[in-house]
Design a protein around this motif. Structure first.
Motif, PDB file in Angstrom:
ATOM      1  N   GLU A 151      42.015   3.530 -17.663  1.00 45.23           N
ATOM      2  CA  GLU A 151      40.751   2.838 -17.438  1.00 45.23           C
ATOM      3  C   GLU A 151      40.903   1.369 -17.832  1.00 45.23           C
ATOM      4  O   GLU A 151      41.766   0.680 -17.298  1.00 45.23           O
ATOM      5  CB  GLU A 151      39.623   3.557 -18.177  1.00 45.23           C
ATOM      6  CG  GLU A 151      39.391   4.968 -17.649  1.00 45.23           C
ATOM      7  CD  GLU A 151      38.324   5.731 -18.402  1.00 45.23           C
ATOM      8  OE1 GLU A 151      37.863   5.255 -19.468  1.00 45.23           O
ATOM      9  OE2 GLU A 151      37.933   6.819 -17.921  1.00 45.23           O
ATOM     10  N   ASN A 152      40.109   0.855 -18.771  1.00 42.60           N
ATOM     11  CA  ASN A 152      40.190  -0.576 -19.092  1.00 42.60           C
ATOM     12  C   ASN A 152      41.126  -0.874 -20.265  1.00 42.60           C
ATOM     13  O   ASN A 152      41.207  -2.014 -20.723  1.00 42.60           O
ATOM     14  CB  ASN A 152      38.793  -1.124 -19.417  1.00 42.60           C
ATOM     15  CG  ASN A 152      38.257  -0.635 -20.761  1.00 42.60           C
ATOM     16  OD1 ASN A 152      38.593   0.466 -21.201  1.00 42.60           O
ATOM     17  ND2 ASN A 152      37.420  -1.433 -21.404  1.00 42.60           N
TER      18      ASN A 152
ATOM     19  N   GLY B  52      36.214  -4.222 -24.315  1.00 41.40           N
ATOM     20  CA  GLY B  52      36.194  -5.332 -23.377  1.00 41.40           C
ATOM     21  C   GLY B  52      36.528  -6.692 -23.961  1.00 41.40           C
ATOM     22  O   GLY B  52      36.474  -7.707 -23.257  1.00 41.40           O
TER      23      GLY B  52
ATOM     24  N   ASP C 265      41.789  -7.888 -22.107  1.00 39.80           N
ATOM     25  CA  ASP C 265      42.208  -7.210 -20.873  1.00 39.80           C
ATOM     26  C   ASP C 265      43.490  -6.425 -21.073  1.00 39.80           C
ATOM     27  O   ASP C 265      43.776  -5.480 -20.325  1.00 39.80           O
ATOM     28  CB  ASP C 265      42.419  -8.239 -19.749  1.00 39.80           C
ATOM     29  CG  ASP C 265      41.128  -8.939 -19.382  1.00 39.80           C
ATOM     30  OD1 ASP C 265      40.187  -8.240 -18.964  1.00 39.80           O
ATOM     31  OD2 ASP C 265      41.061 -10.176 -19.529  1.00 39.80           O
TER      32      ASP C 265
END
Length: 344
Positions: free
Chosen positions: A161-162, A260, A263
């Protein structure tokens, strides 16, 4: 059709879950909407995997050259290497035969990519003991790719995912890993991380760099690697216009990245990066006594070709049961296509 990228996917160790999860991935029609997939492996093993996973309606198309592939849903194109004797194949067991086959699948897909016959490569898991029994002494896929492509400066990236993580060192002892935290290597990995994010479409990547020691050394109280090596590397990267931050204490960095703030994370050694990613990507259901999810991908950065791998092992204990999840393989193919589409 011609705009879709050709993705070469190794079958993995023939005695592993690789053939089974490959069939499961190919059973999803959306895979063919995404790319033109072809398996590098043994057609007989793939054929035997069809009933194990309940997809006898699918067909295996053995080919000897990429140009013969059909790329049609319902048909699995297999570049047939002919390396496995089905009478000798024992699922879930380590063998030199399977180690040799798995190694040759990898060598073949690398050559295909170097010859521009496939746009990206995806690898299923092989067993390191089996590969070594076959006489090929490598610690993993990454080292094979590096040697066969003549690459000296590379690193591993894990993604779920992130959450994205790259590593200053991977398959070495913890003692040696500490010795490998040097300014130039840390700077090189920061640069590779920045480039990888941009290839994924992130225009202005934010890079979080981990400390090596508890509390990132606490100004020298718990070690000097941050002061002597990591901070100078971060400052050099910032001077080049890279948005690198740190050294961030490792016990909070990954939560920040998940939230968040960053990155991508630059981890200093193998387990520092692997553990947090697998905590979020591997989900075990205690009531069912089974894995609900085994997701995440392993990407080798710095190569002249694209290589993405499943982020799990051969799972010999599940081989032949048809229960293994194809999610990580599916994620790997998606990442390979993303890189291929963004690579200039």
């Amino acid at each position: 059709m011609s705009e879709k990228k050709i993705v070469g996917i190794t079958m993995g160790d023939p005695a592993s879950i690789g053939p089974e999860i490959t069939v499961k991935a190919f059973a999803d029609k959306s895979l063919y909407d995404l790319c033109r997939p072809v398996v590098v492996g043994d057609a007989c093993v793939m054929e035997a995997a069809l009933p194990i996973v309940g997809h006898t309606e699918m067909k295996i198309n053995p080919i000897q050259d990429i140009s013969e592939a059909k790329y049609e849903y319902g048909t699995i194109d297999v570049l047939d290497m002919g390396l496995v004797d089905m009478d000798k194949l024992k699922r879930g067991e380590v063998s030199a035969m399977c180690g040799e086959a798995a190694f040759q699948y990898v060598a073949k897909v690398i050559h295909l990519a170097m010859d521009h016959k496939v746009d990206a490569t995806v690898t299923n898991a092989f067993n390191k003991e089996a590969v070594n029994l076959a006489g090929h002494h490598y610690s993993g896929h990454t080292e094979i790719y590096a040697e066969m492509t003549g690459t000296k400066n590379y690193t591993m990236m894990l993604a779920h995912e992130n959450l994205r993580v790259v590593h200053v060192s991977t398959h070495v002892s913890l003692r040696e890993a500490c010795d490998r935290v040097k300014k130039q290597r840390v700077l090189d990995v920061i640069r590779i991380a920045d480039k990888a994010c941009k290839e994924l479409g992130i225009k202005e990547p934010k890079i979080g760099v981990a400390g090596l020691n508890p509390h990132s050394g606490e100004h020298g109280l718990f070690g000097h690697e941050e002061i002597d090596e990591i901070i100078p590397a971060i400052e050099a990267a910032q001077a080049e216009g890279i948005n690198a931050d740190g050294p961030v204490p490792p016990d909070s960095l990954f939560s920040k990245a998940r939230g968040g703030w960053y990155d991508i994370v630059v981890a200093m050694y193998h387990d520092q990066g692997h553990i947090p990613l697998k905590v979020v990507g591997f989900v075990y259901n205690q009531e069912k006594h089974a894995w609900d999810a085994v997701s995440g991908v392993n990407i080798t950065l710095g190569l002249p070709i694209i290589r993405v791998s499943v982020d799990h092992g051969t799972a010999f204990d599940q081989a032949g049961t048809g229960t293994a999840s194809e999610l990580s393989l599916r994620n790997s193919i998606e990442y390979a296509v993303m890189f291929a589409n963004n690579r200039k």
